[in-house]
Design a protein around this motif. Structure first.
Motif, PDB file in Angstrom:
ATOM      1  N   GLY A 197       4.240   1.796   1.958  1.00 29.15           N
ATOM      2  CA  GLY A 197       5.180   2.083   3.055  1.00 29.15           C
ATOM      3  C   GLY A 197       6.573   2.484   2.565  1.00 29.15           C
ATOM      4  N   ALA A 246       5.368  -5.710 -12.369  1.00 31.24           N
ATOM      5  CA  ALA A 246       6.729  -5.149 -12.417  1.00 31.24           C
ATOM      6  C   ALA A 246       7.637  -5.970 -13.311  1.00 31.24           C
ATOM      7  CB  ALA A 246       7.308  -5.075 -11.003  1.00 31.24           C
ATOM      8  N   PRO A 261       0.796  -1.245   0.000  1.00 29.02           N
ATOM      9  CA  PRO A 261       0.000   0.000   0.000  1.00 29.02           C
ATOM     10  C   PRO A 261       0.819   1.280   0.000  1.00 29.02           C
ATOM     11  CG  PRO A 261       0.073  -0.941   2.203  1.00 29.02           C
ATOM     12  CD  PRO A 261       0.779  -1.920   1.320  1.00 29.02           C
ATOM     13  N   VAL A 308       8.291  -7.168  -3.791  1.00 27.90           N
ATOM     14  CA  VAL A 308       7.265  -7.979  -4.470  1.00 27.90           C
ATOM     15  C   VAL A 308       7.189  -9.359  -3.819  1.00 27.90           C
ATOM     16  CG1 VAL A 308       6.704  -9.159  -6.641  1.00 27.90           C
ATOM     17  CG2 VAL A 308       7.542  -6.807  -6.698  1.00 27.90           C
TER      18      VAL A 308
HETATM   19  C1  LIG Z   1       4.597  -7.053   0.881  1.00 22.79           C
HETATM   20  S1  LIG Z   1       3.638  -6.143  -0.251  1.00 22.79           S
HETATM   21  C2  LIG Z   1       4.584  -4.676  -0.416  1.00 22.79           C
HETATM   22  C3  LIG Z   1       4.496  -3.721   0.759  1.00 22.79           C
HETATM   23  C4  LIG Z   1       5.133  -2.391   0.447  1.00 22.79           C
HETATM   24  N1  LIG Z   1       6.566  -2.524   0.237  1.00 22.79           N
HETATM   25  C5  LIG Z   1       4.896  -1.393   1.539  1.00 22.79           C
HETATM   26  O1  LIG Z   1       5.878  -0.896   2.108  1.00 22.79           O
HETATM   27  O2  LIG Z   1       3.757  -1.050   1.809  1.00 22.79           O
HETATM   28  C6  LIG Z   1       3.924  -6.963  -1.740  1.00 22.79           C
HETATM   29  C7  LIG Z   1       3.256  -6.359  -2.965  1.00 22.79           C
HETATM   30  O3  LIG Z   1       3.737  -7.023  -4.115  1.00 22.79           O
HETATM   31  C8  LIG Z   1       2.717  -6.861  -5.103  1.00 22.79           C
HETATM   32  N2  LIG Z   1       3.011  -7.736  -6.237  1.00 22.79           N
HETATM   33  C9  LIG Z   1       3.012  -9.100  -6.291  1.00 22.79           C
HETATM   34  N3  LIG Z   1       3.403  -9.509  -7.516  1.00 22.79           N
HETATM   35  C10 LIG Z   1       3.671  -8.394  -8.252  1.00 22.79           C
HETATM   36  C11 LIG Z   1       4.152  -8.158  -9.565  1.00 22.79           C
HETATM   37  N4  LIG Z   1       4.442  -9.179 -10.395  1.00 22.79           N
HETATM   38  N5  LIG Z   1       4.310  -6.880  -9.980  1.00 22.79           N
HETATM   39  C12 LIG Z   1       4.045  -5.844  -9.143  1.00 22.79           C
HETATM   40  N6  LIG Z   1       3.600  -6.014  -7.878  1.00 22.79           N
HETATM   41  C13 LIG Z   1       3.411  -7.274  -7.445  1.00 22.79           C
HETATM   42  C14 LIG Z   1       1.456  -7.178  -4.329  1.00 22.79           C
HETATM   43  O4  LIG Z   1       0.343  -6.623  -5.004  1.00 22.79           O
HETATM   44  C15 LIG Z   1       1.739  -6.491  -2.988  1.00 22.79           C
HETATM   45  O5  LIG Z   1       1.152  -5.218  -2.948  1.00 22.79           O
END
Ligand SMILES: C[S@@+](CC[C@H](N)C(=O)[O-])C[C@H]1O[C@@H](n2cnc3c(N)ncnc32)[C@H](O)[C@@H]1O
Length: 317
Positions: free
Chosen positions: A181, A218, A179, A236
């Protein structure tokens, strides 16, 4: 007092089984501290490595504290048995810096040692440890209002340990940003952030003036589509080989100067083969941060690719 040829590895919080699996030829286990004699090993699931273990014999609590103080100021107690006696020795040692820290700050320069009692009259101690923090632990002064998740703390920790951080106007790609952070933390440093996620960011983060959101997978974005970046960051959730494949493209392109990426493990499993490949990339550090869970953090800076430091945890140290 006698030097021991070997190292002691303090398990990452909650990951003693992972560390034990990494050190099948260990010589002893004291609580979460695993000692392996002989040449240094390179386990990943540690919070702190005791680099110069000493065996110290003493007759009283006072003498133990005096012997430790005679070596240096800072000693973190690690109670693995005889908890009361450990605490009594610690009380006679100078207080440790334990207050939550305001980001950004430089890692403390003073050596931080650690000790544990083996029996009533002997202890294991190391004046040199891989972490500058007591038992690898520390807390940040947290912002409870600004960031939409607490994931920013692991990015802050990675940047403190890297001894480098994005500066004002530097271009950052934050992959898996939702979201928001990490994006919040990067914008707070004055960086320009391209925040990529398949999910939406929290609107108040997405609308920050230095943030551009791309709703996209990504890993299907090529480096050339994003151009030169100062920092490439990824949190990710994915299988480690997918991250490695994407990162390899960036390294080949030469378009990213610095990297901080979370290598997320799936379920109970530890993908050691892929982690080893991250660690083998020149200038790499793979760490379990105090703020990491079932994941490791890969840090690779342009500075370290050009001249890798000789200190732990770089290969060869
Ligand atoms: C652990 S969360 C990230 C939290 C974020 N770093 C923060 O500080 O709020 C992981 C994120 O990876 C995203 N995600 C998963 N696969 C992805 C992809 N192939 N490309 C982009 N985002 C991806 C998910 O939608 C999720 O929002």
């Amino acid at each position: 007092m006698r030097e021991i040829e070997g190292r002691c590895y303090h398990a990452a919080r909650g990951f003693l089984p992972h560390l034990l699996a990494e050190l099948p030829d260990r010589d002893r286990v004291d609580g979460e501290l695993v000692t392996a004699l002989g040449p240094p090993r390179r386990p990943y699931w540690t919070r702190n490595v005791w680099l110069r273990p000493l065996l110290v014999e003493f007759s009283s609590v006072g003498e133990a504290a005096k012997l430790l103080r005679g070596i240096q100021r800072n000693w973190a107690p690690l109670p693995t048995r005889l908890h009361r006696r450990t605490a009594l020795i610690a009380e006679k040692l100078p207080p440790l810096p334990r207050r939550p820290k305001a980001f950004p700050f430089d890692p403390p320069g003073a050596p931080m040692g650690a000790f544990t009692l083996l029996d009533e009259h002997s202890l294991l101690a190391s004046p040199d440890c891989s972490s500058p923090f007591p038992n690898g632990e520390f807390e940040f002064m947290e912002d409870r209002e600004g960031p939409p998740s607490r994931a920013y703390r692991k990015l802050w920790e990675a940047l403190v340990l890297a001894g480098a951080r994005p500066g004002p106007g530097e271009r950052c790609v934050d992959a898996g940003a939702s979201p928001g952070g990490w994006t919040w933390a990067l914008a707070g440093l004055g960086a320009e952030v391209i925040a990529i996620d398949r999910a939406d960011l929290e609107p108040r983060i997405a609308s920050l003036p230095s943030v551009r959101v791309m709703r996209h997978d990504a890993f299907t974005l090529k480096p050339e589509e994003l151009g030169q970046v100062d920092w490439l960051l990824s949190d990710v959730i994915c299988y480690p080989p997918a991250l490695l494949a994407w990162i390899s493209k960036w390294l080949e392109s030469g378009l990213a100067r610095n990297f901080v990426c979370t290598i997320k493990m799936q379920g109970e499993a530890f993908d050691k083969a892929t982690t080893d490949r991250f660690a083998a990339l020149p200038g790499s550090r793979v760490l379990h941060l105090w703020h990491n869970r079932h994941e490791l953090t890969w840090i690779n800076l342009e500075r370290d690719r050009l001249s890798p430091p000789l200190a732990w945890p770089f290969p060869g140290a």
